[in-house]
Design a protein around this motif. Structure first.
Motif, PDB file in Angstrom:
ATOM      1  N   ILE A 289      23.258  29.757  36.152  1.00 41.69           N
ATOM      2  CA  ILE A 289      23.880  30.849  35.407  1.00 41.69           C
ATOM      3  C   ILE A 289      24.298  30.333  34.046  1.00 41.69           C
ATOM      4  CG2 ILE A 289      25.786  32.492  35.312  1.00 41.69           C
ATOM      5  CD1 ILE A 289      25.767  32.495  38.346  1.00 41.69           C
ATOM      6  N   ILE A 290      23.907  31.081  33.030  1.00 44.85           N
ATOM      7  CA  ILE A 290      24.316  30.797  31.657  1.00 44.85           C
ATOM      8  C   ILE A 290      25.073  32.017  31.161  1.00 44.85           C
ATOM      9  CG2 ILE A 290      23.550  30.324  29.299  1.00 44.85           C
ATOM     10  CD1 ILE A 290      20.987  29.109  30.507  1.00 44.85           C
ATOM     11  N   THR A 291      26.250  31.792  30.609  1.00 45.77           N
ATOM     12  CA  THR A 291      27.010  32.880  29.998  1.00 45.77           C
ATOM     13  C   THR A 291      27.165  32.580  28.524  1.00 45.77           C
ATOM     14  OG1 THR A 291      29.120  31.808  30.518  1.00 45.77           O
ATOM     15  CG2 THR A 291      28.281  33.397  32.118  1.00 45.77           C
ATOM     16  N   ALA A 292      27.287  33.616  27.725  1.00 42.87           N
ATOM     17  CA  ALA A 292      27.417  33.422  26.286  1.00 42.87           C
ATOM     18  C   ALA A 292      28.401  34.426  25.715  1.00 42.87           C
ATOM     19  CB  ALA A 292      26.054  33.577  25.602  1.00 42.87           C
ATOM     20  N   GLY A 293      29.029  34.024  24.609  1.00 36.68           N
ATOM     21  CA  GLY A 293      29.952  34.905  23.908  1.00 36.68           C
ATOM     22  C   GLY A 293      30.748  34.131  22.885  1.00 36.68           C
ATOM     23  N   TYR A 294      31.723  34.792  22.320  1.00 35.09           N
ATOM     24  CA  TYR A 294      32.575  34.185  21.297  1.00 35.09           C
ATOM     25  C   TYR A 294      33.551  33.223  21.957  1.00 35.09           C
ATOM     26  CZ  TYR A 294      30.727  38.417  19.201  1.00 35.09           C
ATOM     27  OH  TYR A 294      29.900  39.422  18.785  1.00 35.09           O
ATOM     28  N   LYS A 295      33.888  32.145  21.261  1.00 34.66           N
ATOM     29  CA  LYS A 295      34.628  31.035  21.855  1.00 34.66           C
ATOM     30  C   LYS A 295      35.947  31.456  22.518  1.00 34.66           C
ATOM     31  CE  LYS A 295      35.959  26.305  21.153  1.00 34.66           C
ATOM     32  NZ  LYS A 295      35.726  25.122  20.364  1.00 34.66           N
ATOM     33  N   GLU A 296      36.834  32.082  21.788  1.00 35.57           N
ATOM     34  CA  GLU A 296      38.143  32.438  22.357  1.00 35.57           C
ATOM     35  C   GLU A 296      38.008  33.423  23.508  1.00 35.57           C
ATOM     36  OE1 GLU A 296      41.071  33.594  19.485  1.00 35.57           O
ATOM     37  OE2 GLU A 296      40.553  31.922  18.168  1.00 35.57           O
ATOM     38  N   GLU A 297      37.139  34.400  23.345  1.00 32.82           N
ATOM     39  CA  GLU A 297      36.939  35.398  24.390  1.00 32.82           C
ATOM     40  C   GLU A 297      36.343  34.769  25.652  1.00 32.82           C
ATOM     41  OE1 GLU A 297      36.270  35.782  21.210  1.00 32.82           O
ATOM     42  OE2 GLU A 297      36.785  37.802  20.532  1.00 32.82           O
ATOM     43  N   MET A 298      35.445  33.793  25.471  1.00 32.44           N
ATOM     44  CA  MET A 298      34.851  33.120  26.623  1.00 32.44           C
ATOM     45  C   MET A 298      35.871  32.233  27.332  1.00 32.44           C
ATOM     46  SD  MET A 298      31.876  34.259  27.172  1.00 32.44           S
ATOM     47  CE  MET A 298      31.193  33.060  28.306  1.00 32.44           C
ATOM     48  N   GLN A 299      36.793  31.646  26.586  1.00 28.96           N
ATOM     49  CA  GLN A 299      37.860  30.876  27.229  1.00 28.96           C
ATOM     50  C   GLN A 299      38.706  31.797  28.105  1.00 28.96           C
ATOM     51  OE1 GLN A 299      39.712  29.024  23.818  1.00 28.96           O
ATOM     52  NE2 GLN A 299      38.537  27.144  24.085  1.00 28.96           N
ATOM     53  N   HIS A 300      38.996  32.989  27.585  1.00 27.79           N
ATOM     54  CA  HIS A 300      39.751  33.974  28.370  1.00 27.79           C
ATOM     55  C   HIS A 300      38.960  34.357  29.623  1.00 27.79           C
ATOM     56  CE1 HIS A 300      42.268  37.381  29.420  1.00 27.79           C
ATOM     57  NE2 HIS A 300      41.181  38.135  29.431  1.00 27.79           N
ATOM     58  N   PHE A 301      37.659  34.577  29.472  1.00 23.75           N
ATOM     59  CA  PHE A 301      36.799  34.937  30.608  1.00 23.75           C
ATOM     60  C   PHE A 301      36.847  33.860  31.689  1.00 23.75           C
ATOM     61  CE2 PHE A 301      32.421  34.249  32.351  1.00 23.75           C
ATOM     62  CZ  PHE A 301      32.392  35.306  33.234  1.00 23.75           C
ATOM     63  N   VAL A 302      36.612  32.618  31.310  1.00 26.76           N
ATOM     64  CA  VAL A 302      36.584  31.527  32.286  1.00 26.76           C
ATOM     65  C   VAL A 302      37.949  31.349  32.934  1.00 26.76           C
ATOM     66  CG1 VAL A 302      36.281  29.026  32.557  1.00 26.76           C
ATOM     67  CG2 VAL A 302      34.620  30.344  31.236  1.00 26.76           C
ATOM     68  N   ASN A 303      39.010  31.531  32.157  1.00 27.84           N
ATOM     69  CA  ASN A 303      40.362  31.384  32.698  1.00 27.84           C
ATOM     70  C   ASN A 303      40.823  32.601  33.507  1.00 27.84           C
ATOM     71  OD1 ASN A 303      40.763  28.788  31.675  1.00 27.84           O
ATOM     72  ND2 ASN A 303      41.419  29.595  29.697  1.00 27.84           N
ATOM     73  N   SER A 304      40.059  33.689  33.481  1.00 25.24           N
ATOM     74  CA  SER A 304      40.462  34.903  34.183  1.00 25.24           C
ATOM     75  C   SER A 304      40.331  34.778  35.700  1.00 25.24           C
ATOM     76  CB  SER A 304      39.646  36.100  33.693  1.00 25.24           C
ATOM     77  OG  SER A 304      38.305  36.028  34.165  1.00 25.24           O
ATOM     78  N   ASN A 305      39.613  33.759  36.166  1.00 26.09           N
ATOM     79  CA  ASN A 305      39.399  33.598  37.599  1.00 26.09           C
ATOM     80  C   ASN A 305      39.247  32.106  37.895  1.00 26.09           C
ATOM     81  OD1 ASN A 305      37.557  33.231  40.015  1.00 26.09           O
ATOM     82  ND2 ASN A 305      37.962  35.437  40.160  1.00 26.09           N
ATOM     83  N   THR A 306      40.058  31.608  38.786  1.00 21.07           N
ATOM     84  CA  THR A 306      40.029  30.176  39.121  1.00 21.07           C
ATOM     85  C   THR A 306      38.643  29.743  39.577  1.00 21.07           C
ATOM     86  OG1 THR A 306      42.339  30.346  39.796  1.00 21.07           O
ATOM     87  CG2 THR A 306      41.162  28.386  40.491  1.00 21.07           C
ATOM     88  N   GLY A 307      37.955  30.607  40.276  1.00 19.56           N
ATOM     89  CA  GLY A 307      36.601  30.288  40.737  1.00 19.56           C
ATOM     90  C   GLY A 307      35.631  30.079  39.601  1.00 19.56           C
ATOM     91  N   LEU A 308      35.773  30.861  38.536  1.00 16.61           N
ATOM     92  CA  LEU A 308      34.912  30.664  37.362  1.00 16.61           C
ATOM     93  C   LEU A 308      35.205  29.322  36.715  1.00 16.61           C
ATOM     94  CD1 LEU A 308      34.965  34.126  35.536  1.00 16.61           C
ATOM     95  CD2 LEU A 308      33.075  33.107  36.820  1.00 16.61           C
TER      96      LEU A 308
END
Length: 185
Positions: free
Chosen positions: A99-118
């Motif tokens: 799996i590859i995810t892409a996006g803007y840096k700050e928003e992607m940090q929020h995404f990854v931090n939104s779920n411990t599993g991620l």
């Protein structure tokens, strides 16, 4: 991660080609998706949509563009359901799916931090820097070559001036900005 036009999607496609040619995954196909293909409007439908996309990608690579948008909704939004489903499917398919995810840096940090599993599953990050004016000239030149258009050195010098003098907001389009200038020419 990176600003628009820095090549995130292009590199994801190249990685898929590389993985396919090396035989690292059983099928090696690339399935590109985004929020609208993962999140439904009703409870329970989102998990079904995520599972359908996963099924298409199984044996290959799933590329989620602008993945941060899954974590930007409110409590009535089904982005959280999509993320929870993704985490479960990532674990269940870790040996035959990348799996590859892409996006803007700050928003992607929020995404990854939104779920411990991620956070525990995404371990490699690449930050795509904005292009310098000379690199934008190179991108413009590549567009010329691709379209069999000759470009004089004087034009390259003028382009360098244009790119150097452009506001950061305009240049924030990066490679896309150079391509758009070519298409306007």
């Amino acid at each position: 991660t990176g600003n628009p036009g820095t090549g995130k999607t292009t590199v994801a496609r190249l990685v898929a080609e590389l993985y396919r040619s090396l035989g690292l995954l059983p099928k090696g196909q690339l399935v590109e998706t985004q929020r609208s293909e993962l999140v439904a409007g009703y409870l329970g439908q989102t998990a079904i949509q995520v599972e359908a996309v996963f099924k298409k990608a199984k044996g290959g690579i799933l590329f989620i563009d602008e993945a941060y948008s899954l974590a930007q909704g409110n409590h009535n939004d089904y982005g959280d359901e999509a993320i929870t489903t993704l985490v479960k499917l990532m674990e269940d398919n870790r040996d035959n799916l990348a799996i590859i995810t892409a996006g803007y840096k700050e928003e992607m940090q929020h995404f990854v931090n939104s779920n411990t599993g991620l956070k525990s599953r995404f371990q490699r990050y690449i930050d795509f820097k904005d292009y310098e004016p000379s690199e934008l000239v190179d991108i413009f030149t590549l567009e010329c070559d691709r379209n069999k258009v000759a470009i004089a050195e004087e034009v390259k010098a003028k382009l360098f001036e244009l790119f150097s003098g452009s506001s950061s907001e305009l240049r924030n389009g990066n490679g896309r900005f150079a391509r758009n200038i070519f298409e306007l020419s």
